[in-house]
Design an enzyme around this catalytic site. Structure first.
Site, short mmCIF file in Angstrom:
data_model
loop_
_atom_site.label_atom_id
_atom_site.label_comp_id
_atom_site.label_asym_id
_atom_site.label_seq_id
_atom_site.Cartn_x
_atom_site.Cartn_y
_atom_site.Cartn_z
N HIS A 1 0.84 -1.26 0.03
CA HIS A 1 0.00 -0.17 0.18
C HIS A 1 0.64 1.17 0.03
O HIS A 1 1.91 1.42 0.71
CB HIS A 1 -1.13 -0.05 1.13
CG HIS A 1 -0.56 -0.04 2.57
ND1 HIS A 1 -0.35 1.41 3.19
CD2 HIS A 1 -0.13 -1.01 3.47
CE1 HIS A 1 0.16 1.33 4.36
NE2 HIS A 1 0.08 -0.26 4.86
N ASP B 6 5.48 2.13 6.78
CA ASP B 6 4.26 1.46 6.81
C ASP B 6 3.50 2.24 5.72
O ASP B 6 3.01 3.36 5.98
CB ASP B 6 3.78 1.60 8.06
CG ASP B 6 2.22 0.92 7.81
OD1 ASP B 6 1.73 0.43 6.79
OD2 ASP B 6 1.64 0.95 8.93
N GLU C 74 -5.44 1.87 2.42
CA GLU C 74 -5.27 0.68 3.19
C GLU C 74 -5.33 1.27 4.55
O GLU C 74 -6.13 0.50 5.59
CB GLU C 74 -3.82 0.06 3.22
CG GLU C 74 -3.50 -1.12 4.02
CD GLU C 74 -3.03 -1.24 5.24
OE1 GLU C 74 -3.22 -2.17 6.02
OE2 GLU C 74 -2.85 -0.29 5.75
CO CO Z 1 0.53 -0.93 6.65
#
Ligand code: CO
Length: 362
Positions: free
Chosen positions: A67, A182, A214
C-alpha cells in the site's frame, strides 16, 4: 540497481507525502520505476496502480500488493485566529500527533506547520500527567487569521497533511530512519521484485498492485484485488518489530536485522496454511533468514485479497519496522534485501503445478 540507487529510492519513497486518499506522488514514483519493465498497467477507480508482467504460457496469475498510503491528517476548519483543526486519517496515538512538524498540501503548494502543545508552565500537576485529546489539537501554520491562512497560504478545508520527517541513514547505511515505512518499505520491495522478475522471466503472470487507502480500511485492495483476478497472492508490509524497550515478545516476535517476517495471525487474516509452510520451507532451503509473527491486532491488504472471487491463498510478508504509525520509524537494509530475495524466489518457483498444488485442499 546498485545498492546506492536502492537507498535513494527508499529515501524518495519515505520522504514523499501521500496520506490515504492523496497517494498520487507515491504512484508517480512507482510508475516511473516500473514503466521500463512491465507489459501493461491500469489504474483502478480508487487510484491503485496495477502493473502486469505477462507470461503467455502459464495458467495462473500471482498478485503482489503493497500500500502506498500513510497516516496523515485532513484540515477540517480554520479558526478565526488562523489555526487549523483537523480530522486524523488512520490509526494515530494522540501522543504521536502532538508537538510535531507537519506539511499541509494546499492547491498553492506545500506549507509547514506544527501541532502546538500547551506549555507545562500553566498546567496543574494533574493535567501534566494526562494524555492530550485529539479533539483539542490544532496546527499552527504561522497564519495571523482565517483570511490570512486562506488567501495568503492557500489553505482550504479538505487539504491533506502529512508528517514532516526526513529520511536518514544510520550506522553506515545499515539502518534507515524516516516516516511512512508502513508501507513504503513494502512499495520499495514490490518495485525491486517486479524488476527482478521482469529480468529473470517469471514462470507465471505477475500482477503488482500499489494500493491506496489501506490505513482506513483496506479499500484499495478490494478494488484492485477485483481487477487483478489473482490465483495466489503475497502482501508486502511493514512488520511489527518487538525488539525495543517497552514492548514484549508476547506482543510482537520479530526483530530488526533478523530477516523478513511471515505473519501467522493478525486480526484481519489467517494465511493459507499450505502456502505459509511452502514459504517457510523455501526460505530454509535457500538460506534466507525468516521470522514469524503472531499479532492480536493489526490488519493488512492481504485479508481483502484473500476474500476476492472464490477465495485466494495469501501470505503477508513483512519487513520488521520499529515505531510504526509515528513520525519516526526504523528499518534495516538487510531485512529489505532479504525480503526482496525471498519474494523473488517464491514467485520464480511458481510453475503451474506448484500453484495448482498450493491452491488445492487435497
Ligand atoms: Co501498513
Amino acid at each position: 540497481m546498485t545498492s546506492d540507487d536502492f537507498e535513494k529510492l527508499l529515501e524518495e519513497l519515505t520522504n514523499v507525502g501521500g496520506p490515504s486518499g492523496f497517494e498520487e506522488p507515491v504512484r508517480l514514483i512507482v510508475e516511473r520505476e516500473l514503466a521500463p519493465v512491465i507489459d501493461g498497467r491500469e489504474i483502478d477507480g480508487l487510484g491503485s496502480s496495477i502493473s502486469t508482467l505477462n507470461n503467455g504460457t502459464s495458467r495462473y496469475r500471482v498478485l503482489l500488493t503493497a500500500h502506498m498510503d500513510e497516516l496523515g491528517l485532513l484540515v477540517k476548519r480554520i479558526t478565526p485566529e488562523g489555526f487549523l483543526k483537523f480530522q486524523p486519517i488512520g490509526g494515530w496515538l494522540p501522543q504521536a500527533i502532538i508537538g510535531q512538524r507537519w506539511i499541509v498540501k494546499t492547491h498553492k503548494g506545500e506549507i509547514n506547520g506544527i501541532t502546538g502543545i500547551k506549555t507545562i508552565h500553566v498546567m496543574s500537576p494533574k493535567e501534566r500527567g494526562e494524555v492530550f485529546d485529539i479533539d483539542g489539537m490544532f496546527i499552527d501554520v504561522g497564519a495571523t487569521s482565517d483570511e490570512d491562512a486562506r488567501n495568503r497560504l492557500g489553505i482550504r478545508p479538505g487539504d491533506a497533511v502529512y508528517p514532516d520527517s526526513k529520511f536518514k541513514a544510520l550506522e553506515g547505511g545499515s539502518r534507515f530512519i524516516g516516516k511512512a515505512w508502513d508501507d513504503r518499505v513494502g512499495v520499495a520491495v514490490l518495485i525491486q521484485v517486479m524488476k527482478g522478475l521482469a529480468e529473470a522471466k517469471a514462470p507465471i503472470t505477475v500482477v503488482g498492485a500499489a494500493t491506496v487507502q489501506e490505513e482506513i480500511g483496506l479499500r484499495g485492495a478490494q478494488t484492485s484485488g477485483y481487477l487483478a483476478e489473482a490465483d495466489i497472492a503475497i502482501n508486502l508490509e511493514s512488520g511489527v518489530a518487538g525488539d525495543y524497550p517497552s514492548i514484549s515478545l508476547d506482543e510482537a516476535q520479530e526483530e530488526i536485522g533478523g530477516g523478513p517476517s511471515i505473519f501467522f495471525h493478525d486480526s484481519s487474516m489467517i494465511p493459507n496454511t499450505k502456502f505459509r509452510d511452502f514459504v517457510v520451507d523455501l526460505a530454509e532451503r535457500e538460506n534466507i533468514p525468516i521470522q514469524f509473527n503472531v499479532l492480536s491486532g493489526y490488519g493488512q491488504d492481504g485479508s481483502a485479497i484473500q476474500r476476492t472471487r472464490g477465495g485466494v491463498p495469501v501470505v503477508n510478508i513483512g519487513v520488521p519496522t520499529r515505531y510504526l504509525h509515528s513520525h519516526q520509524g526504523l528499518v534495516a537494509r538487510s531485512d529489505i534485501e532479504e525480503c526482496v530475495r525471498l519474494v523473488t524466489k517464491i514467485v520464480m518457483s511458481f510453475t503451474d503445478d506448484v500453484v495448482e498444488n498450493l491452491r488445492s485442499f487435497d
